[in-house]
Motif scaffolding. Structure first.
Motif, PDB file in Angstrom:
ATOM      1  N   MET A   1     -49.079  18.768  34.255  1.00 51.40           N
ATOM      2  CA  MET A   1     -49.391  19.861  33.353  1.00 51.40           C
ATOM      3  C   MET A   1     -48.793  21.144  33.930  1.00 51.40           C
ATOM      4  N   LEU A   2     -48.134  21.903  33.083  1.00 49.71           N
ATOM      5  CA  LEU A   2     -47.536  23.155  33.550  1.00 49.71           C
ATOM      6  C   LEU A   2     -48.610  24.209  33.792  1.00 49.71           C
ATOM      7  N   ASN A   3     -48.379  25.031  34.787  1.00 55.77           N
ATOM      8  CA  ASN A   3     -49.308  26.123  35.042  1.00 55.77           C
ATOM      9  C   ASN A   3     -48.851  27.365  34.256  1.00 55.77           C
ATOM     10  N   ASN A   4     -49.643  28.417  34.287  1.00 55.64           N
ATOM     11  CA  ASN A   4     -49.335  29.623  33.513  1.00 55.64           C
ATOM     12  C   ASN A   4     -48.017  30.263  33.918  1.00 55.64           C
ATOM     13  N   LYS A   5     -47.684  30.237  35.196  1.00 56.29           N
ATOM     14  CA  LYS A   5     -46.411  30.816  35.651  1.00 56.29           C
ATOM     15  C   LYS A   5     -45.236  30.068  35.018  1.00 56.29           C
ATOM     16  N   GLU A   6     -45.302  28.759  34.995  1.00 53.21           N
ATOM     17  CA  GLU A   6     -44.234  27.943  34.407  1.00 53.21           C
ATOM     18  C   GLU A   6     -44.157  28.164  32.893  1.00 53.21           C
ATOM     19  N   ILE A   7     -45.304  28.238  32.252  1.00 53.67           N
ATOM     20  CA  ILE A   7     -45.332  28.500  30.808  1.00 53.67           C
ATOM     21  C   ILE A   7     -44.746  29.878  30.510  1.00 53.67           C
ATOM     22  N   ASN A   8     -45.057  30.854  31.364  1.00 51.69           N
ATOM     23  CA  ASN A   8     -44.503  32.195  31.167  1.00 51.69           C
ATOM     24  C   ASN A   8     -42.990  32.224  31.321  1.00 51.69           C
ATOM     25  N   ILE A   9     -42.441  31.370  32.169  1.00 52.73           N
ATOM     26  CA  ILE A   9     -40.982  31.274  32.302  1.00 52.73           C
ATOM     27  C   ILE A   9     -40.378  30.744  31.004  1.00 52.73           C
ATOM     28  N   ILE A  10     -41.010  29.753  30.397  1.00 46.88           N
ATOM     29  CA  ILE A  10     -40.543  29.224  29.104  1.00 46.88           C
ATOM     30  C   ILE A  10     -40.635  30.312  28.041  1.00 46.88           C
ATOM     31  N   ARG A  11     -41.743  31.034  28.012  1.00 44.97           N
ATOM     32  CA  ARG A  11     -41.923  32.110  27.032  1.00 44.97           C
ATOM     33  C   ARG A  11     -40.877  33.202  27.235  1.00 44.97           C
ATOM     34  N   LYS A  12     -40.563  33.523  28.484  1.00 46.36           N
ATOM     35  CA  LYS A  12     -39.549  34.544  28.756  1.00 46.36           C
ATOM     36  C   LYS A  12     -38.192  34.087  28.229  1.00 46.36           C
ATOM     37  N   PHE A  13     -37.853  32.817  28.459  1.00 44.30           N
ATOM     38  CA  PHE A  13     -36.603  32.285  27.912  1.00 44.30           C
ATOM     39  C   PHE A  13     -36.589  32.427  26.390  1.00 44.30           C
ATOM     40  N   ASN A  14     -37.686  32.044  25.739  1.00 44.21           N
ATOM     41  CA  ASN A  14     -37.760  32.143  24.282  1.00 44.21           C
ATOM     42  C   ASN A  14     -37.506  33.576  23.817  1.00 44.21           C
ATOM     43  N   ARG A  15     -38.136  34.539  24.472  1.00 44.16           N
ATOM     44  CA  ARG A  15     -37.950  35.948  24.095  1.00 44.16           C
ATOM     45  C   ARG A  15     -36.505  36.378  24.295  1.00 44.16           C
ATOM     46  N   GLN A  16     -35.915  36.005  25.417  1.00 46.93           N
ATOM     47  CA  GLN A  16     -34.529  36.392  25.692  1.00 46.93           C
ATOM     48  C   GLN A  16     -33.565  35.735  24.701  1.00 46.93           C
ATOM     49  N   TYR A  17     -33.821  34.492  24.346  1.00 48.99           N
ATOM     50  CA  TYR A  17     -32.943  33.781  23.419  1.00 48.99           C
ATOM     51  C   TYR A  17     -33.037  34.385  22.019  1.00 48.99           C
ATOM     52  N   VAL A  18     -34.242  34.753  21.613  1.00 47.67           N
ATOM     53  CA  VAL A  18     -34.433  35.406  20.314  1.00 47.67           C
ATOM     54  C   VAL A  18     -33.644  36.714  20.274  1.00 47.67           C
ATOM     55  N   ILE A  19     -33.689  37.484  21.363  1.00 45.86           N
ATOM     56  CA  ILE A  19     -32.926  38.734  21.430  1.00 45.86           C
ATOM     57  C   ILE A  19     -31.435  38.444  21.399  1.00 45.86           C
ATOM     58  N   ALA A  20     -30.987  37.463  22.180  1.00 49.69           N
ATOM     59  CA  ALA A  20     -29.560  37.117  22.232  1.00 49.69           C
ATOM     60  C   ALA A  20     -29.028  36.711  20.857  1.00 49.69           C
ATOM     61  N   LEU A  21     -29.864  36.042  20.072  1.00 54.50           N
ATOM     62  CA  LEU A  21     -29.439  35.607  18.740  1.00 54.50           C
ATOM     63  C   LEU A  21     -29.574  36.701  17.689  1.00 54.50           C
ATOM     64  N   GLY A  22     -30.282  37.771  18.011  1.00 58.69           N
ATOM     65  CA  GLY A  22     -30.439  38.860  17.055  1.00 58.69           C
ATOM     66  C   GLY A  22     -31.482  38.596  15.985  1.00 58.69           C
ATOM     67  N   VAL A  23     -32.369  37.665  16.237  1.00 60.28           N
ATOM     68  CA  VAL A  23     -33.358  37.265  15.240  1.00 60.28           C
ATOM     69  C   VAL A  23     -34.290  38.419  14.865  1.00 60.28           C
ATOM     70  N   LEU A  24     -34.479  39.359  15.771  1.00 58.74           N
ATOM     71  CA  LEU A  24     -35.380  40.474  15.484  1.00 58.74           C
ATOM     72  C   LEU A  24     -34.749  41.536  14.578  1.00 58.74           C
ATOM     73  N   ASN A  25     -33.444  41.441  14.375  1.00 55.39           N
ATOM     74  CA  ASN A  25     -32.794  42.360  13.441  1.00 55.39           C
ATOM     75  C   ASN A  25     -33.258  42.042  12.027  1.00 55.39           C
ATOM     76  N   LYS A  26     -33.319  43.060  11.206  1.00 56.17           N
ATOM     77  CA  LYS A  26     -33.828  42.875   9.843  1.00 56.17           C
ATOM     78  C   LYS A  26     -32.906  41.981   9.015  1.00 56.17           C
ATOM     79  N   LYS A  27     -31.623  42.107   9.222  1.00 55.66           N
ATOM     80  CA  LYS A  27     -30.645  41.340   8.443  1.00 55.66           C
ATOM     81  C   LYS A  27     -29.834  40.432   9.359  1.00 55.66           C
ATOM     82  N   ILE A  28     -29.366  39.334   8.792  1.00 55.81           N
ATOM     83  CA  ILE A  28     -28.587  38.369   9.554  1.00 55.81           C
ATOM     84  C   ILE A  28     -27.112  38.775   9.542  1.00 55.81           C
TER      85      ILE A  28
END
Length: 146
Positions: A1-28
């Motif tokens: 079972m992953l601990n919170n630190k490991e889960i936070n690393i996955i969450r950080k990757f998700n946030r960075q990938y969303v930014i890299a893809l521009g998903v937070l921009n209003k338009k594609i």
């Protein structure tokens, strides 16, 4: 079972990938399409004569929200509704010529975006990244993708 630190690393990757893809921009890709509109357009392009409920189920999004997005795509003349030949109570969604053109543009730009993201990696690391994505898809979703 992953601990919170490991889960936070996955969450950080998700946030960075969303930014890299521009998903937070209003338009594609600086089009007049929102990200959800682009995603639904892609579903319609990739599955001939898909129904609205199939989109709801596949993307796991709210039925009312999907209906509003479909209406917007129809107003923009990117899709059209056609009666289902098997069930007259149902409709199928298909791309118009304008919709196909929009989809192709987004598809090309999406591929370019990923290429730009990994182009500075050596070939061996690009392959490693690709294999990691295939592995993650298999573990999480039971497939390697399309």
């Amino acid at each position: 079972m992953l601990n919170n630190k490991e889960i936070n690393i996955i969450r950080k990757f998700n946030r960075q990938y969303v930014i890299a893809l521009g998903v937070l921009n209003k338009k594609i890709f600086k089009t007049d399409l929102s990200w959800p509109e682009g995603r639904i357009l892609e579903e319609i392009a990739e599955e001939a004569e898909i129904t609205p409920i199939q989109i709801v189920n596949k993307l796991k999004i709210d039925k009312g929200y999907t209906s509003r997005i479909i209406s917007q795509l129809e107003k923009k003349k990117l899709i059209e509704k056609i009666p289902d030949s098997q069930d007259r109570r149902s409709i199928k969604l298909v791309l118009t010529d304008k919709g196909l053109e929009a989809y192709k543009s987004i598809d090309i730009r999406s591929n370019d975006q990923i290429n730009n993201l990994i182009e500075n990696l050596p070939d061996s690391q690009q392959i490693e990244f690709f294999e990691s994505i295939k592995h993650a898809n298999r573990l999480l979703f039971g497939s390697e993708g399309k």
